[in-house]
Each structure stands twice: as structure tokens, then as C-alpha cells.
Design an enzyme around this catalytic site. Structure first.
Site: not given
Ligand code: GLN
Length: 547
Positions: A13, A16, A146-147, A380, A383, A474, A519, A521
Site C-alpha cells: 500500500s 500513491g 485483501d479479504i 477551527c 480560532m 460541533r 477550513h 485549506e
Molecule cells: N473540536 C472543535 C469543535 O468541534 C473544533 C473542530 C475542528 O477543529 N475541526 O468545534
């Protein structure tokens, strides 16, 4: 109707396969075709959302809110096509669909079996949206033999058999090990892997062979003969300096031509590789270098922050500099002063994460960045920690914290500046959550709009005040602390359209300090670097006096 390309792997595995699939997608696009890429994973988790990043690397979130395999990130970065929920499936999801139907009585009393019920479910999945594109590329996770992968291999065998001749092509990725002692490149593992594939009814059309160096003609012919492929369908995949050279490297090796030949498409449309020539030029010819610290929890496994590392590279490409990453384990700051670890670095990034471990260290990193005027990007959790730092050290709320950590410990310790989000709006609908919900798939997931404040740093970076970004969390900064924090100088420069959920914060009197609840990114591409990463790297260059 789409043509289908199935990408399988053998020998070992981590060769790439995802990258090869993504690069092939990019090459087909360069020839004017539309593509969609799909990942079929044999594990039994319903999705990777609840898997530890150490087990599975980063979880890639799609616009439509699916938590998927990190290979979907490669697909998006190479093709620019936004992945959907229906582009990632696991055995777990397949079985759970089949069992749900069985409970509903949809099978009319039949005995439920892997063949045909599970394989039918897989085939239906493969065909979703086939009318929308010229090529559908389906990568099978794991390696042949792989099974747990068997139902997938059986399903793609059936699929190609049921389709008109010439509609499906199989590409198999293997390893050609180099034996130093005898100075030989060994083809036997590949021969065995192809034999294994053929024993389950799949004859590969194209072999992609990972090797350290070039494949001599003699070995190429041997592979062709023993594995029953054409010599020009043996594609060498040599190690590259940058993954972004892959489309050009595979093109030079003839991969896209071999695929079009296998489908009998002649004459093949000429490729336009300008995009990838520019990308390779930017990667290979940087005019400077900056170093960014990533202060995180999973720093032992870089795949855990795959998209962030890539987005930083893209930010560097936009500014024509190389971005070096210094991985810093946030837990070190529990007992040590951050200064010796962060001093001299040009910017600090605190990524997303879950759970309390390492968070006090992340708060210290945010404090260091604020006090020393170092560019800071908090994503996230990054922040949330910056907001807690501001509340504690600038707004006089000494016991500020996140409800996430109190709930984890079962003990109330903090003023919940970051609280458990229980309802929000998605489109026109209200979403409700409770603490007793399942863990999987219940976060605030996928693309949401945000409104940016005119004149803010982020509005300037985006060049717009309306944005849409992907979320996975969350917990949420409580808007009721906005006034106190703004009075201390932390500006709430991005909010959800209803004004209830803080999406972006930035320090007013700081060269570049931004925290985002989403996010960014995940949406960055080498040929379209994300505006925040582009601006962040620019700020790192200013800090390093490169500009
Ligand atoms: N744990 C935090 C939340 O649930 C941040 C989640 C994250 O960074 N993706 O809000």
C-alpha cells in the site's frame, strides 16, 4: 455516457494510487474531457469521520457535508472538481445501506448475500451521475488480495462485463523494488500481483510501476509479456520532488495516451498542459523561503494535516516562495515556554482538532503570536483557542474555556466562551442537535455562507464580503461575548448570514492575526491558491523581511 477507469493497487500500500488517479484526471481534463473521481474504501467504518487522524490521516470534507477519505483532497487539488458525498464510499456504508433495505423488507424475503446484493449496491454507486462526465475514475482502496476488498473487485469485474466492450479500462499500480546487492529491478512482485488480479477476473490494461529510477526497456518488455499488457502501457512512476510534477511526469511517460489507446480513442485530442507547466515552474523556482510553525496535536503524522500543508505550499506558489513547515507539538508548551520553539519562525498556524489534549499549548501559541506580532492563522479549533486567549488575557475573563473540554472531563471548570452548538440554519432549514446524538456525521458539516465586514483584513484578502467555506465542528464561539472581545480589540470580521455564528475574528492592531471557524485549506488548489493562504504567506514574507 461516461467511460470508466478503475484504479487498483498491488504489492504494497501507500504507492500513491490516489495521486496517480488525480494526475490522470488532470491529464484527461488537459485534453478537453470532463472527469469525476471516486474512492471506494474497503474498511467497515461508515465513513472516516470518526476515525483517528493517526489511523487514517485527515478527514476531507466536501461542500455537501460528507466526511471522506483524504484522497478526495488530491482529486480536488488536481482537477478543481468539487467532490460530492457520492464520490466516497466504504464497505461500512454499503453494508449499512443493504441492511437498512433488508430491514425495510425491500428484498422481498430473499437471502441477502455478498453476491449479488452487496456487489449490486457497489455497482449502483459506481454509476451515480455517469451521464454528467466523459470519464469516471474509480479508485479502489487497499491492495488486491485483501479479504475485505474482494466485494469491490468482484463488483468492478461484473460492472465492466455488463457494460458494452470498451467502456471500462483497468489501471493497476504496483511496485518494482530495486535490489541493491544484485543491482536489479525486480518485476516478480508485479507479476504476482497481476496474477492475483487475473485470478479474480480482472485483466489490467495499464500498469503503473513505482520505482526509484527509470524502467529499462528490457524490464518493460518482460512486464508486458508476463502481465499481458502492451509495452507502451507500462508506465514508470518515479519518485518526484513535488507531487505537482506528477501530471507532467505521467504525461511524459505516456499515461494519458495509453488510457486513450486502451479505449480506442483515435486520434487523441492534443493536451494543453499550460496550467501544469506554470504550477511546476512555481514549485521548482521559488525566489525565497519562509518557515511556518504548525502547532498541533498530530504532528507525528503529516497526513493528519494534509490539506493544510498543501494549502501552505499553494500560498507559497502564489508568492513565488518555498514554504517550509516546522511541526511543533502543542503539548510541549504545557510545561515549556513557547519562545525558544517559535522564535525566528515567520508565521504560526494552529490547525483544527478535537479534545482537550494540547489545547493549553495552542492558547500559548496564539498568545505568543499576538504579543510578538507574528502572523497567525487559526483554523477551527485554532480560532477557538485564539478567542479563548483573547478572553483570558485581553478581555479579563480569566476562566474562559471551551465547553468541549468540560464535557469531556464531566466537570465544569470554564466560562464557556466556546459552547456546544445545538441549532443552526442550513439553507432555509433549521438543524437541531443534542448531546446524546451519535458522534458520526452530526457536526456542522459542509459549505456555509459567511458575510465579511467591509474594510476588514479578510474582506481585503478575499476581495469580497460574501464567501462560502467548508465547516466541520460541533462547538462555536458564543456571540454573547462579542462586545467584550471587540472592546478588547478582537474584531468579529465574519459572521453567518443570520448574524448568530462568529465565522472569523481578527486582531485590529496586529500585522496579520486571523482565526476562521471553517477550513479554508480544503478549497485551495495549486493553480488557484486560497486567498487566505496567499495573504498569510505574504504576511510571513513581510515578517521575514523578504518584502
Ligand atoms: N473540536 C472543535 C469543535 O468541534 C473544533 C473542530 C475542528 O477543529 N475541526 O468545534
Amino acid at each position: 455516457m461516461a467511460r470508466f477507469i478503475f484504479i487498483t493497487g498491488g504489492v504494497v500500500s501507500s504507492l500513491g494510487k490516489g495521486l496517480a488517479s488525480a494526475a490522470l484526471g488532470a491529464l484527461l481534463q488537459a485534453r478537453g474531457y470532463s472527469v469525476r473521481l471516486r474512492k471506494l474504501d474497503p474498511y467497515l467504518n461508515v465513513d472516516p469521520g470518526t476515525m483517528s487522524p493517526y489511523e487514517h490521516g485527515e478527514v476531507f470534507v466536501t461542500d455537501d457535508g460528507a466526511e471522506t477519505d483524504l484522497d478526495l483532497g488530491h482529486y480536488e487539488r488536481f482537477t478543481g472538481v468539487s467532490a460530492r458525498k457520492t464520490d466516497s464510499i466504504s464497505s461500512g456504508r454499503i453494508y449499512s445501506n443493504v441492511l437498512e433495505r433488508e430491514r425495510r423488507g425491500d428484498y422481498l424475503g430473499k437471502t441477502i448475500q455478498v453476491i449479488p446484493h452487496v456487489t449490486n449496491e457497489i455497482k449502483d454507486f459506481i454509476a451515480i451521475g455517469e451521464d454528467e462526465v466523459d470519464f469516471m475514475l474509480c479508485e479502489i482502496g487497499g491492495t488486491v488480495g485483501d479479504i475485505e476488498g474482494l466485494p469491490f473487485f468482484e463488483a468492478i469485474r461484473q460492472f465492466s462485463h455488463e457494460r458494452p466492450r470498451g467502456q471500462c479500462v483497468f489501471m493497476h499500480l504496483t511496485l518494482l523494488p530495486w535490489i541493491k546487492a544484485s543491482g536489479e529491478l525486480k518485476t516478480k512482485p508485479t507479476q504476482h500481483s497481476v496474477k492475483e488480479l487475473r485470478s479474480i477476473g480482472i485483466a489490467p490494461d495499464i500498469l503503473v510501476c513505482r520505482s526509484e529510477g527509470p524502467i529499462p526497456q528490457k524490464e518493460r518488455e518482460k512486464l508486458a509479456l508476463f502481465c499481458n499488457v502492451r509495452p507502451d502501457s507500462v508506465i514508470a512512476a518515479q519518485d518526484l520532488k513535488s507531487i505537482y510534477e506528477a501530471p507532467l511526469a505521467y504525461h511524459r511517460e505516456g499515461m494519458d495516451q495509453a488510457v486513450l489507446d486502451a479505449f480506442g480513442i483515435a486520434p487523441a485530442p492534443k493536451p494543453n498542459l499550460d496550467r501544469w507547466l506554470d504550477v511546476a515552474d512555481r514549485v521548482n523556482n521559488p525566489e525565497g523561503e519562509v518557515t511556518v510553525a504548525i502547532v498541533g496535536k498530530y504532528t507525528q503524522l503529516e497526513d493528519a494535516y494534509k490539506s493544510i500543508a498543501e494549502a501552505l505550499t499553494h500560498g507559497g506558489m502564489a508568492n513565488r516562495v518555498k514554504v517550509k513547515v516546522r511541526w511543533v507539538d502543542a503539548e510541549i508548551f504545557d510545561s515549556e515556554d513557547p519562545t525558544p520553539h517559535l522564535e525566528g519562525l515567520h508565521a504560526i498556524l494552529v490547525p483544527g482538532g478535537f479534545g482537550e489534549r494540547g489545547t493549553e499549548g495552542k492558547i500559548k501559541a496564539a498568545q505568543y503570536a499576538r504579543e510578538h506580532n507574528v502572523p497567525y492563522l487559526g483554523i477551527c479549533l485554532g480560532m477557538q483557542m485564539a478567542v479563548i486567549e483573547a478572553a483570558r488575557n485581553a478581555a479579563g475573563l480569566a476562566d474562559a474555556g471551551s465547553e468541549e473540554f468540560d464535557l469531556e472531563l464531566g466537570k465544569k471548570r470554564f466560562t464557556p466562551v466556546v459552547y456546544h452548538l445545538k441549532e443552526w440554519v442550513q439553507g432555509n432549514a433549521k438543524v437541531e442537535r443534542s448531546r446524546d446524538d451519535d458522534k458520526g456525521g452530526t457536526m456542522r458539516l459542509g459549505a456555509y455562507d459567511a458575510v465579511l465586514k467591509d474594510g476588514s483584513r479578510v474582506a481585503a484578502a478575499y476581495g469580497s464580503t460574501q464567501i462560502e467555506e467548508r465547516h466541520r465542528h460541533r462547538y462555536e464561539v458564543d456571540v454573547k461575548y462579542r462586545e467584550a472581545l471587540e472592546n478588547a480589540g478582537l474584531c468579529f470580521s465574519g459572521m453567518s448570514p443570520d448574524g448568530k455564528l462568529p465565522e472569523i475574528v481578527e486582531w485590529k492592531d496586529h500585522p496579520w492575526f486571523i482565526g476562521v471557524q471553517f477550513h479554508p485549506e480544503l478549497k485551495s488548489k495549486p493553480f488557484e491558491p486560497h486567498p487566505l493562504f496567499k495573504d498569510f504567506i505574504r504576511a510571513a514574507m513581510e515578517n521575514s523581511r523578504l518584502v
